[in-house]
Design a protein around this motif. Structure first.
Motif, PDB file in Angstrom:
ATOM      1  N   CYS A   1      -1.206   2.789 -10.115  1.00  0.00           N
ATOM      2  CA  CYS A   1      -0.459   3.788  -9.346  1.00  0.00           C
ATOM      3  C   CYS A   1       0.445   4.563 -10.301  1.00  0.00           C
ATOM      4  CB  CYS A   1       0.378   3.110  -8.267  1.00  0.00           C
ATOM      5  SG  CYS A   1       1.368   4.267  -7.295  1.00  0.00           S
TER       6      CYS A   1
ATOM      7  N   GLN B   1      -5.523  -0.048   6.219  1.00  0.00           N
ATOM      8  CA  GLN B   1      -4.433   0.323   5.305  1.00  0.00           C
ATOM      9  C   GLN B   1      -4.933   0.734   3.926  1.00  0.00           C
ATOM     10  OE1 GLN B   1      -4.889  -2.619   6.835  1.00  0.00           O
ATOM     11  NE2 GLN B   1      -3.942  -4.320   5.737  1.00  0.00           N
TER      12      GLN B   1
ATOM     13  N   TYR C   1       0.397   4.848   1.895  1.00  0.00           N
ATOM     14  CA  TYR C   1      -0.403   5.561   2.896  1.00  0.00           C
ATOM     15  C   TYR C   1       0.627   6.202   3.830  1.00  0.00           C
ATOM     16  CZ  TYR C   1      -4.802   6.050   5.657  1.00  0.00           C
ATOM     17  OH  TYR C   1      -5.922   6.500   6.301  1.00  0.00           O
TER      18      TYR C   1
ATOM     19  N   ASN D   1       0.810  -1.218   0.000  1.00  0.00           N
ATOM     20  CA  ASN D   1       0.000   0.000   0.000  1.00  0.00           C
ATOM     21  C   ASN D   1       0.840   1.263   0.000  1.00  0.00           C
ATOM     22  OD1 ASN D   1      -1.549  -2.142   1.998  1.00  0.00           O
ATOM     23  ND2 ASN D   1      -2.948  -1.064   0.635  1.00  0.00           N
TER      24      ASN D   1
END
Ligand code: MTE
Length: 295
Positions: free
Chosen positions: A113, A195, A57, A55
């Protein structure tokens, strides 16, 4: 459509059931999920472990495994969302009140992404359009802005100056109202893991993942283009629009291809699709715009 429960199915059986699932969807949604030229395995969901173990974050660290390790310290209940600006029904809403009456839908979306990796994620959530209709967007509003919770005691990354906190994002109203735009509250039929942005985060499947602001506590309707976190950090690298575009490279790397996390059947890299494969659904939003300038 019969609500789909992912809780007991593996990604493989989900994949086998896909035709059946799509048969039950509205034409609009089915069209969105069956993009032209996409191979069937392009929409084979990543595993729950992949989606929740790799992830971005930064409130919980900059490593890909940091959010899974650290995000459990965030308390997501009770949760209040401030709605303000050019709306008929502003206020501080308990999350359940904000979502009440809105239908939770299943959406299997590609996720790309800006760092050139990708996944396929089976989200649950409510269309942002339905939420905006509920709070009553006034005609003067041109944009919607979102903010993540600011709570450094539970989000240790906020004690560091990695980003200008709180994390902020925004959309043009027509992008926000588009039927593909989702406020996600779950994935794989489970409540959204911390998450991944619990208890509510934005998902805009034709844009780079950084538009998908997590742990939203404020929704503001405005007539000004909002400031957005990565654009504020490096405006030459991250635009307001952030539409997935294989023809417009990041200044430091190519966006022509991507690495599918988990590798799937083909492994390795695959070509990045214009608007992440949702071109038929969203290209008209940007008609006449130079996408190399408005990146
Ligand atoms: N939201 C907040 N609040 N903080 C973040 O650091 N990272 C963004 C976006 N939303 C981020 C965020 C980026 S760069 C990406 S790629 C996605 O979340 C990652 O979502 P995922 O971890 O669920 O795959």
């Amino acid at each position: 459509m019969k609500p789909l429960t992912f809780a007991d199915v593996t990604p493989e059986s989900l994949y086998l059931n896909r035709r059946q699932i799509m048969a039950g969807m509205t034409a609009m949604t089915a069209a969105a999920l069956a993009p032209r030229a996409a191979r069937a395995e392009d929409l084979k969901p990543n595993t729950f472990e992949e989606i929740t173990g790799y992830n971005n974050y930064y409130e919980f660290g900059t490593g890909k495994e940091d959010p899974a390790a650290n995000a459990s310290m965030l308390k997501t209940d009770p949760w209040t969302v401030k709605v303000d600006g050019m709306v008929d029904k502003p206020g501080d809403y308990a999350l359940a009140d904000l979502l009440s009456g809105l239908k939770v839908e299943d959406r299997v979306y590609r996720f790309r992404c800006v760092e050139a990796w990708s996944m396929v994620i089976p989200w649950q959530g409510v269309p942002l359009a339905a939420l905006l209709d509920k709070i009553g967007v006034q005609p003067s509003a041109k944009y919607v802005a979102f903010e993540t919770l600011l709570r450094p005691e539970e989000m240790p990354g906020q004690k560091m100056g990695i980003l200008d906190w709180p994390y902020r994002e925004g959309l043009r109203i027509d992008e926000a109202m588009h039927p593909l735009t989702l406020m996600a509250t779950g994935l794989y039929g489970k409540p959204l893991p911390n998450q991944n942005g619990a208890p509510i985060r934005l998902v805009v499947p034709w844009k780079y993942g950084f538009k998908g602001v997590k742990a939203i506590v404020r929704i503001t309707l405005t007539d000004q283009m909002p400031q957005t976190t990565w654009n504020m950090m490096a405006s030459n690298e991250y635009g307001f629009y952030a539409n997935v575009n294989p023809n417009v490279d990041h200044p430091r790397w190519s966006q022509a291809s991507e690495r599918r996390i988990g590798g799937g059947l083909f492994g390795g890299r695959q070509d990045t699709l214009m608007f992440n494969g949702y071109e038929d659904q969203v290209a008209s939003l940007y008609k006449g715009m130079d996408l190399a300038v408005n990146y």
